[in-house]
Design an enzyme around this catalytic site. Structure first.
Site, PDB file in Angstrom:
ATOM      1  N   ARG A 172     -10.097   1.766  -2.841  1.00 47.80           N
ATOM      2  CA  ARG A 172      -8.925   1.433  -2.038  1.00 47.80           C
ATOM      3  C   ARG A 172      -8.954   2.240  -0.754  1.00 47.80           C
ATOM      4  O   ARG A 172      -9.420   3.381  -0.759  1.00 47.80           O
ATOM      5  CB  ARG A 172      -7.639   1.811  -2.789  1.00 47.80           C
ATOM      6  CG  ARG A 172      -7.516   1.196  -4.143  1.00 47.80           C
ATOM      7  CD  ARG A 172      -6.619   0.023  -4.186  1.00 47.80           C
ATOM      8  NE  ARG A 172      -5.402   0.187  -3.412  1.00 47.80           N
ATOM      9  CZ  ARG A 172      -4.707  -0.841  -2.943  1.00 47.80           C
ATOM     10  NH1 ARG A 172      -5.124  -2.072  -3.151  1.00 47.80           N
ATOM     11  NH2 ARG A 172      -3.592  -0.637  -2.263  1.00 47.80           N
ATOM     12  N   ASN A 225     -14.417  12.666  -0.341  1.00 50.50           N
ATOM     13  CA  ASN A 225     -14.962  11.379  -0.769  1.00 50.50           C
ATOM     14  C   ASN A 225     -16.482  11.492  -0.799  1.00 50.50           C
ATOM     15  O   ASN A 225     -17.062  12.342  -0.125  1.00 50.50           O
ATOM     16  CB  ASN A 225     -14.550  10.271   0.201  1.00 50.50           C
ATOM     17  CG  ASN A 225     -15.005   8.903  -0.265  1.00 50.50           C
ATOM     18  OD1 ASN A 225     -14.927   8.575  -1.464  1.00 50.50           O
ATOM     19  ND2 ASN A 225     -15.530   8.095   0.637  1.00 50.50           N
ATOM     20  N   GLU A 251      -9.913   8.020   9.640  1.00 48.55           N
ATOM     21  CA  GLU A 251     -10.989   7.093  10.003  1.00 48.55           C
ATOM     22  C   GLU A 251     -11.864   6.820   8.772  1.00 48.55           C
ATOM     23  O   GLU A 251     -12.428   7.754   8.185  1.00 48.55           O
ATOM     24  CB  GLU A 251     -11.861   7.700  11.116  1.00 48.55           C
ATOM     25  CG  GLU A 251     -12.872   6.719  11.654  1.00 48.55           C
ATOM     26  CD  GLU A 251     -13.983   7.388  12.466  1.00 48.55           C
ATOM     27  OE1 GLU A 251     -15.029   6.757  12.638  1.00 48.55           O
ATOM     28  OE2 GLU A 251     -13.799   8.542  12.888  1.00 48.55           O
ATOM     29  N   LEU A 252     -11.997   5.571   8.384  1.00 44.42           N
ATOM     30  CA  LEU A 252     -12.721   5.223   7.160  1.00 44.42           C
ATOM     31  C   LEU A 252     -14.162   5.746   7.207  1.00 44.42           C
ATOM     32  O   LEU A 252     -14.905   5.447   8.146  1.00 44.42           O
ATOM     33  CB  LEU A 252     -12.726   3.698   6.988  1.00 44.42           C
ATOM     34  CG  LEU A 252     -13.377   3.191   5.692  1.00 44.42           C
ATOM     35  CD1 LEU A 252     -12.584   3.619   4.474  1.00 44.42           C
ATOM     36  CD2 LEU A 252     -13.545   1.689   5.736  1.00 44.42           C
ATOM     37  N   ASP A 253     -14.536   6.522   6.181  1.00 43.61           N
ATOM     38  CA  ASP A 253     -15.882   7.106   6.066  1.00 43.61           C
ATOM     39  C   ASP A 253     -16.245   7.939   7.295  1.00 43.61           C
ATOM     40  O   ASP A 253     -17.421   8.125   7.617  1.00 43.61           O
ATOM     41  CB  ASP A 253     -16.958   6.018   5.847  1.00 43.61           C
ATOM     42  CG  ASP A 253     -16.703   5.215   4.578  1.00 43.61           C
ATOM     43  OD1 ASP A 253     -16.171   5.774   3.621  1.00 43.61           O
ATOM     44  OD2 ASP A 253     -17.040   4.011   4.563  1.00 43.61           O
ATOM     45  N   ARG A 260       0.824  -1.213   0.000  1.00 45.59           N
ATOM     46  CA  ARG A 260       0.000   0.000   0.000  1.00 45.59           C
ATOM     47  C   ARG A 260       0.857   1.262   0.000  1.00 45.59           C
ATOM     48  O   ARG A 260       0.551   2.234  -0.683  1.00 45.59           O
ATOM     49  CB  ARG A 260      -0.910  -0.003   1.228  1.00 45.59           C
ATOM     50  CG  ARG A 260      -1.841   1.187   1.226  1.00 45.59           C
ATOM     51  CD  ARG A 260      -2.661   1.268   2.477  1.00 45.59           C
ATOM     52  NE  ARG A 260      -3.613   0.174   2.570  1.00 45.59           N
ATOM     53  CZ  ARG A 260      -4.425  -0.015   3.598  1.00 45.59           C
ATOM     54  NH1 ARG A 260      -4.402   0.803   4.618  1.00 45.59           N
ATOM     55  NH2 ARG A 260      -5.265  -1.026   3.605  1.00 45.59           N
ATOM     56  N   THR A 279     -28.447   9.638  -8.578  1.00 49.36           N
ATOM     57  CA  THR A 279     -28.928  10.913  -9.133  1.00 49.36           C
ATOM     58  C   THR A 279     -28.597  12.061  -8.179  1.00 49.36           C
ATOM     59  O   THR A 279     -28.149  13.133  -8.609  1.00 49.36           O
ATOM     60  CB  THR A 279     -30.458  10.830  -9.357  1.00 49.36           C
ATOM     61  OG1 THR A 279     -30.714   9.709 -10.194  1.00 49.36           O
ATOM     62  CG2 THR A 279     -30.997  12.077 -10.001  1.00 49.36           C
ATOM     63  N   SER A 309     -23.402  11.144   1.145  1.00 51.06           N
ATOM     64  CA  SER A 309     -22.677  12.180   1.886  1.00 51.06           C
ATOM     65  C   SER A 309     -21.360  12.498   1.186  1.00 51.06           C
ATOM     66  O   SER A 309     -20.625  11.590   0.803  1.00 51.06           O
ATOM     67  CB  SER A 309     -22.335  11.688   3.302  1.00 51.06           C
ATOM     68  OG  SER A 309     -23.485  11.246   3.987  1.00 51.06           O
ATOM     69  N   HIS A 316     -19.853   9.032  -0.188  1.00 53.98           N
ATOM     70  CA  HIS A 316     -20.226   7.734   0.372  1.00 53.98           C
ATOM     71  C   HIS A 316     -21.741   7.589   0.267  1.00 53.98           C
ATOM     72  O   HIS A 316     -22.479   8.512   0.611  1.00 53.98           O
ATOM     73  CB  HIS A 316     -19.779   7.645   1.827  1.00 53.98           C
ATOM     74  CG  HIS A 316     -20.078   6.320   2.450  1.00 53.98           C
ATOM     75  ND1 HIS A 316     -19.344   5.187   2.163  1.00 53.98           N
ATOM     76  CD2 HIS A 316     -21.058   5.930   3.300  1.00 53.98           C
ATOM     77  CE1 HIS A 316     -19.850   4.170   2.831  1.00 53.98           C
ATOM     78  NE2 HIS A 316     -20.890   4.581   3.527  1.00 53.98           N
TER      79      HIS A 316
END
Ligand code: GRF
Length: 217
Positions: free
Chosen positions: A92, A108, A144-146, A66, A173, A137, A110
Site C-alpha cells: 500500500r 522500507n 516520495e515513493l521509493d 486511505r 537472499t 535497498s 525495495h
C-alpha cells in the site's frame, strides 16, 4: 532494553521472518513486538505467530479511504510501542500524513539498487536494460515513493541466462541479510536519521552501505 520494532506486511513475509529471527538471537539490540498485515490472507501472519510474535490485521477492505486505513494502522503501531517500523512487502502507498507522523522511524525494502527502478517489475526492468548489477535497498520512507534516503544496499552481479525468477530469488537472499542488519545498526545507534539525512557512526552517510554478494552472485 532492546528497541521495539513492528513489521508491516501484505504477503509471504520472508523479510519479516528474517528480521524476527535475527531479533531472537541473544544480544540483539532490537525485538519484534508486533507484525501487522493489511489483509488476513497474508501468509506472513501465520509465520509470525509460529515464532511467537503478537500479530494483528488491519483489513484494508474495511476502510472507506486511505486516510481512515492509515489512521487505524498508525493507532495499531502506537499501541504496539514500536519505536521503529519496517515495511516488508507492504503493498500500500501510505499518505504523506502517515509518513510524516513516523518520520525517521519508518523503513522500507525495495528490490532494486535505488534510485534505479522505483515502482514495480524491478527485476524485469534491470534485465531488459542489460544491467551488470542488481539488488535491493533498505531506505527511510519519505513522502516520495521509493525515494527516501538509502541506508544499505545488497548488490549482486546479473549472470548470463538469468531470468526474473532466478534474479528475484538471489535478491531475496540478500534482502534477508541487509534488512536485519539495518535494524541492528539503527537499534545500536550506529545509523541515525537526522533532519532528513542518514548518519552512520556520527557522520553523514554519503553513499549507501553496500553488502556485496559473491555467494549470491
Ligand atoms: C521483497 O522483494 C521486497 O523487496 C518487496 O516486496 C518483497 C517482499 O517479500 N518490497 P516478502 O514478503 O518479505 O517475502
Amino acid at each position: 532494553m532492546p528497541m521495539p520494532v513492528a513489521v508491516v506486511i501484505s504477503g509471504r513475509g520472508s523479510n519479516m521472518e528474517a528480521i524476527a529471527r535475527a531479533s531472537l538471537h541473544a544480544g540483539s539490540p532490537f525485538k519484534v513486538v508486533r507484525v501487522i498485515a493489511d489483509r488476513d490472507s497474508a501468509i506472513g501472519i501465520t509465520r509470525a505467530a509460529a515464532l511467537g510474535i503478537p500479530t494483528s490485521v488491519v483489513p484494508v477492505r474495511q476502510f472507506a479511504d486511505r486516510a481512515s486505513f492509515d489512521a487505524a494502522l498508525a493507532a495499531e503501531l502506537d499501541a504496539s510501542g514500536a519505536q521503529l517500523v519496517a515495511l516488508a512487502g507492504f503493498m500500500r502507498i501510505l499518505s504523506a500524513e502517515f509518513v510524516q507522523r513516523f518520520e525517521g522511524r519508518l523503513l522500507n525494502i525495495h528490490p532494486s539498487l535505488l534510485p534505479k527502478y522505483k515502482g514495480l517489475d524491478t527485476h524485469g526492468r534491470a534485465l531488459a536494460a542489460g544491467d551488470s548489477h542488481h539488488g535491493a535497498s533498505v531506505h527511510y520512507v519519505t513522502a516520495e515513493l521509493d525515494g527516501g534516503p538509502v541506508i544499505m544496499q545488497g548488490r549482486l552481479r546479473i549472470q548470463p541466462g538469468d531470468t526474473s525468477d532466478t534474479v528475484s530469488a538471489r535478491v531475496h537472499t540478500l534482502e534477508h541479510i541487509i534488512y536485519p542488519h539495518v535494524c541492528t545498526l539503527i537499534a545500536a545507534g550506529r545509523v541515525e536519521w537526522r533532519a532528513g539525512a542518514v548518519f552512520f557512526d556520527g557522520a553523514p552517510l554519503k553513499a549507501p552501505l553496500i553488502e556485496e554478494s559473491d555467494a549470491a552472485a
